[in-house]
Scaffold this motif. Structure first.
Motif, short mmCIF file in Angstrom:
data_model
loop_
_atom_site.label_atom_id
_atom_site.label_comp_id
_atom_site.label_asym_id
_atom_site.label_seq_id
_atom_site.Cartn_x
_atom_site.Cartn_y
_atom_site.Cartn_z
N ALA A 1 0.84 -1.00 0.10
CA ALA A 1 0.14 0.17 0.14
C ALA A 1 0.72 1.27 0.18
CB ALA A 1 -1.64 0.22 1.31
N LEU A 2 1.54 0.89 0.59
CA LEU A 2 2.71 2.13 0.90
C LEU A 2 3.02 2.81 -0.44
CD1 LEU A 2 3.66 3.81 3.92
CD2 LEU A 2 5.53 2.90 3.60
N PHE A 3 4.26 1.27 -1.11
CA PHE A 3 4.81 1.81 -2.48
C PHE A 3 3.98 2.29 -3.17
CE2 PHE A 3 5.84 -0.26 -6.69
CZ PHE A 3 6.59 0.20 -6.34
N SER A 4 2.28 2.17 -3.41
CA SER A 4 1.99 2.04 -4.59
C SER A 4 1.37 3.84 -4.59
CB SER A 4 0.28 1.72 -4.92
OG SER A 4 0.10 0.83 -3.33
N ARG A 5 0.94 3.99 -2.86
CA ARG A 5 1.07 5.52 -2.67
C ARG A 5 1.88 6.17 -3.21
NH1 ARG A 5 -3.30 6.22 2.05
NH2 ARG A 5 -4.43 4.61 2.10
N THR A 6 3.06 5.77 -2.46
CA THR A 6 4.83 6.59 -3.03
C THR A 6 4.36 6.74 -4.73
OG1 THR A 6 5.43 5.13 -1.15
CG2 THR A 6 6.19 6.75 -2.63
N VAL A 7 4.42 5.35 -5.38
CA VAL A 7 4.22 5.80 -6.47
C VAL A 7 3.02 6.97 -7.44
CG1 VAL A 7 3.85 4.43 -8.86
CG2 VAL A 7 5.53 3.47 -6.95
N ILE A 8 1.80 6.47 -6.65
CA ILE A 8 1.19 7.00 -7.69
C ILE A 8 1.07 8.81 -7.16
CG2 ILE A 8 -1.73 7.02 -7.31
CD1 ILE A 8 -1.88 4.01 -7.45
N SER A 9 1.50 9.45 -5.68
CA SER A 9 1.42 10.04 -5.39
C SER A 9 2.69 11.41 -6.84
CB SER A 9 1.86 10.55 -4.02
OG SER A 9 1.39 9.92 -3.43
N CYS A 10 3.65 10.46 -6.88
CA CYS A 10 4.95 11.00 -7.88
C CYS A 10 4.52 10.74 -8.71
CB CYS A 10 6.00 9.98 -7.58
SG CYS A 10 6.96 10.18 -5.58
#
Lengths: 323, 513
Positions: free
Chosen positions: A96-105
């Motif tokens: 979840a953390l990874f996909s959130r970071t990717v999506i935000s960036c």
């Protein structure tokens, strides 16, 4: 720009971003929907501040109002399985953390590129001057109405067609063509019922006013149609079942008449030597009004039908589940 | 000024007739829709023939709508390329309509539901005509929406859970694609103040805004054309739909957005393209050819084989763009491979349209007869369903690119263009793609000739369905013969056979008043 106005605009812009993010990452679907509705309302304020009252009206009516109703209505069927929205980003915490970071960036980078593209945009000039100059020959006094119903009526006609296609698509997804009456009668709620008696006539009147206003001021068929649909939905909630009581012929013609009449009008002057969608200049005003009235009826009916169909579908689905 | 019956109203009738059909079919009760729908489809065919003959005689036709000239109003443009696509839509669409009439009245039980096929299909058809005629960026967006929504609706017509899930994915991909396109259009309108493609080509300046806009529009259209790696939505959606719908989606709907990319690339985007942009699109196409074929080889279900094969065959189309995009420094003249590349890509559209529609219709027959579409159900089919097996064989021949077939001509012309353009690095992809296609086609045909131990009883299938599949498969072979005529027709396109000089303003030829 004065300081208070600048402050207001800044606040609106900030609020838009916060609400948009909130609509994406709220922990439950219900909160996402509410954030989305607030986003729509704020966006319509922003359009109003940008001196685009037509867009503001449409955004408030469709983006916040109608979509909100449909979202909340669908959520009721969803929520039996829980309306936890956090699983969208992955089940376990690292994913979840990874996909959130990717999506935000990704979103930030996209916004940066888009912002730069807008900042570097050459001054194209637009068509405002030309629109105004041709206004006397268009049959209406409001430039937006002239664009929608005269200069680019072909596009508007196709857009009304998209609504008919959308209704057919909903029939396809739901699996039956027509409107089912819920098995048990509606729960009669005296508060909603008296509210509907009060509000519905008022809303029909507002719709008519918006429609008439469209000739010279912001307003017109789409906005009026949505207000009409709102009246239809309120009556439906009060248990009136208007759509279910219509004969098949009635609702079919009602859904199609705006599109069909527009088409008939578009070709009817061609034998006289005029082009497709070309009206005699003297008749343009009244003809556009008739098109708008019928389009309003069709749009209002279509949008009400969306709601009624989903309700009937939810009812038949829950029936299937209990069996 | 134009009277009702005059030939220059042809573009109008091409949009009005199917739309009128769609609304009539919507108003009609379910039991009358099949016959009426086929009549409208056949009339569309007549209209398409008239269009082709008209374009051969008169050439490019522009028509302004509503009596307003662009930039205020919208104009339609009909040229050789649009006429050819309209003809393909009419022929493939006509045969598929007849198939659908038989299929939905004799095979599908729930006729009330399946009769929704007809108004949606005619709306889709009208949208395709609108797309082939559009000369305005926003008008293109509107017709793309009509096509997109009608296509998603048709994909979920069967109502099976698998189709619904696939349809939702398809919808999200389609809407995301159109929104990206629309965002690009907004940037271009802001920069130039016009939406008409010819006028915009005159005014568009290179720059960051133009580049971002082109990237957005191209990205959106590539999603909708299912180009690798944006093809994720295609295999489930195309494989779970009803057979006539699968045929329409892969043979016609995908080609619609390819048409838009081709038109915009050659008429509008040139000013801000680079040589590398062409190469990058080519790389996507080449990867699609290999990846799609590889996936098709791995599938156990026939419909999925055919759906993945669409990803690969669409990939070939995008080898056109690196070939017709040359650096601004290239010496003028001597791009003799460009007409060849153009014809090759257009032939690939035709060949894939016929062959893939035939393939899907034939597999529909197979599913009806055996009840499933597992590879094993092909066992010993050559003795039991000879006509359908023959159709699959012919369609396969065209997909592989064996002579004499439309597919052979397409790949041969593309390959010749690649070699004479000096961009030799595309050659292995074309060859490997053909070999892998041969792999999955022969795998299916091998089973058809293999005897099976315990044969289940076949359900009887209406003969008309088998004939429809065979007709299209034969069409995929026969289109190889009128090649000169097709290229003649294509010559009536302003940008046919020209290269795009990266970074140079597009010479759009004659522009309306």
């Amino acid at each position: 720009m004065s300081l208070p106005a600048g402050l207001l605009d800044g606040l609106l812009a900030l609020l838009l971003v916060i609400l948009a993010v909130r609509a994406l990452i709220a922990p439950t679907l219900y909160q996402c929907a509410v954030a989305f509705i607030s986003f729509g309302l704020t966006l319509s304020l922003a359009w109003a501040r940008l001196a685009a009252p037509d867009v503001a009206l449409a955004e408030a009516a469709i983006g916040a109002g109608l979509l909100g109703v449909l979202l909340i209505n669908s959520l009721r069927d969803f929520s039996r399985g829980g309306d936890d929205a956090s699983a969208i980003f992955g089940k376990d915490l690292p994913t979840a953390l990874f996909s959130r970071t990717v999506i935000s960036c990704g979103t930030l980078a996209f916004a940066a590129v888009l912002g730069m593209a807008m900042f570097h945009m050459p001054e194209g000039g637009g068509l405002t001057a030309l629109t105004e100059a041709s206004l006397p020959h268009s049959g209406v006094e409001h430039p937006v109405t002239a664009v929608l119903l005269n200069y680019r009526s072909y596009d508007t006609w196709l857009e009304i067609g998209v609504l008919v296609v959308a209704m057919l698509a909903i029939f396809c997804a739901g699996g039956f063509e027509g409107f089912r009456r819920p098995e048990q009668g509606p729960d009669s709620d005296p508060v909603i019922e008296s509210l509907a008696r009060l509000l519905a006539p008022l809303m029909v009147m507002v719709a008519g006013y918006l429609l008439w206003l469209g000739k010279a001021y912001p307003g017109g068929a789409f906005q009026a149609g949505v207000v009409l649909a709102a009246a239809g939905i309120i009556l439906q909630l009060a248990g009136w079942q208007i759509i279910e009581n219509l004969s098949t012929w009635a609702w079919k013609w009602g859904l199609g008449i705006g599109f069909f009449f527009f088409l008939a009008l578009a070709v009817s002057f061609m034998p006289l030597g005029l082009g497709f969608f070309e009206y005699p200049e003297a008749w343009a005003g009244p003809l556009i009004l008739v098109v708008e009235v019928l389009a309003t009826l069709s749009i209002g009916l279509t949008l009400t039908c969306f709601f009624v169909y989903f309700n009937g579908m939810g009812a038949s689905e829950s029936r299937r589940r209990t069996r | 000024m134009s009277a009702l019956w005059q030939a220059d109203n042809l573009p109008v009738w091409l949009v009005v007739w199917p739309t009128f059909g769609a609304i009539v079919l919507f108003l009609l009760p379910a039991r009358w829709r099949g016959m009426t729908g086929v009549s409208f489809a056949l009339a569309n065919g007549v209209l398409a023939l008239v269009t082709v003959f008209f374009v051969m005689e008169v050439g490019v036709l522009r028509q302004e709508i509503g009596g307003w000239a662009p930039p205020l109003g919208i104009a339609l443009a009909l040229d050789g390329l649009s006429a050819l696509f309209i003809l393909m839509t009419a022929v493939v669409g006509g045969v598929v309509s007849v198939y659908a009439k038989i299929y939905f009245t004799q095979v599908v039980v729930d006729s009330a539901r399946s009769s929704l096929f007809w108004p949606l299909w005619l709306f889709l058809w009208a949208g395709l005509h609108g797309l082939y005629l559009a000369n305005d960026l926003f008008n293109l967006y509107v017709v793309i929406e009509v096509i997109g929504i009608a296509a998603v609706a048709l994909a979920v017509l069967s109502g099976k859970t698998r189709a619904m899930i696939a349809g939702l994915r398809y919808l999200i991909a389609a809407v995301a694609g159109s929104l990206a396109y629309l965002m690009g259009v907004a940037l271009l309108y802001g920069s130039t103040g016009v939406l008409d493609i010819d006028l915009m080509a005159e005014r568009l300046e290179p720059g960051l805004t133009t580049r971002v806009a082109i990237a957005l529009m191209l990205g959106g259209l590539l999603v909708k054309t299912a180009v690798f790696p944006l093809h994720f939505w295609l295999p489930p959606a195309h494989s779970s739909a009803e057979p006539p719908v699968s045929a329409i989606l892969s043979a016609l709907v995908l080609k619609g957005t390819f048409f838009v990319i081709l038109r915009l690339w050659t008429e509008l985007f040139g000013v801000s393209l680079t040589f590398m942009a062409g190469q990058m699109v080519g790389v996507l196409g080449a990867c699609a050819v290999v990846w799609g074929s590889f996936q098709a080889l791995r599938q156990e279900r026939l419909k999925l084989v055919v759906a993945h094969s669409s990803v690969a065959q669409i990939g070939y189309l995008f080898l056109l763009f690196p070939l017709i995009t040359v650096p601004a420094t290239a010496v003028a003249g001597g791009f003799e491979w460009a007409p060849l590349a153009w014809s090759g890509a257009v032939y690939q559209v035709l060949a894939h349209g016929f062959a893939k529609a035939a393939f899907f219709l034939a597999i529909g027959v197979l599913v009806m007869a055996t009840g499933n579409d597992h590879k094993a159900s092909m066992l010993n089919m050559v003795g039991r369903l000879p006509m359908t097996t023959f159709a699959i064989g012919l369609a396969g021949v065209s997909l592989i690119g064996l002579p004499p077939s439309g597919g052979f001509l397409a790949k041969w012309m593309l390959l010749s263009a690649i070699i004479s353009s000096g961009q030799w690095w595309w050659v292995p992809f074309v060859l490997v793609g053909s070999l892998m296609t041969a792999g999955y086609v022969f795998m299916i045909l091998r089973l058809a000739f293999a005897p099976s131990q315990h044969e289940a009883e076949l359900k009887s299938v209406p003969r008309g369905l088998q004939v429809c599949a065979l007709l299209l498969a034969v069409g995929a072979i026969l289109i190889a013969f009128p090649a000169e005529w097709v290229i003649d027709l294509l010559e009536g396109t302003s940008t046919f056979g020209e290269v795009v000089r990266a970074g140079a303003p597009v010479n759009s030829g004659e522009v309306g008043p």
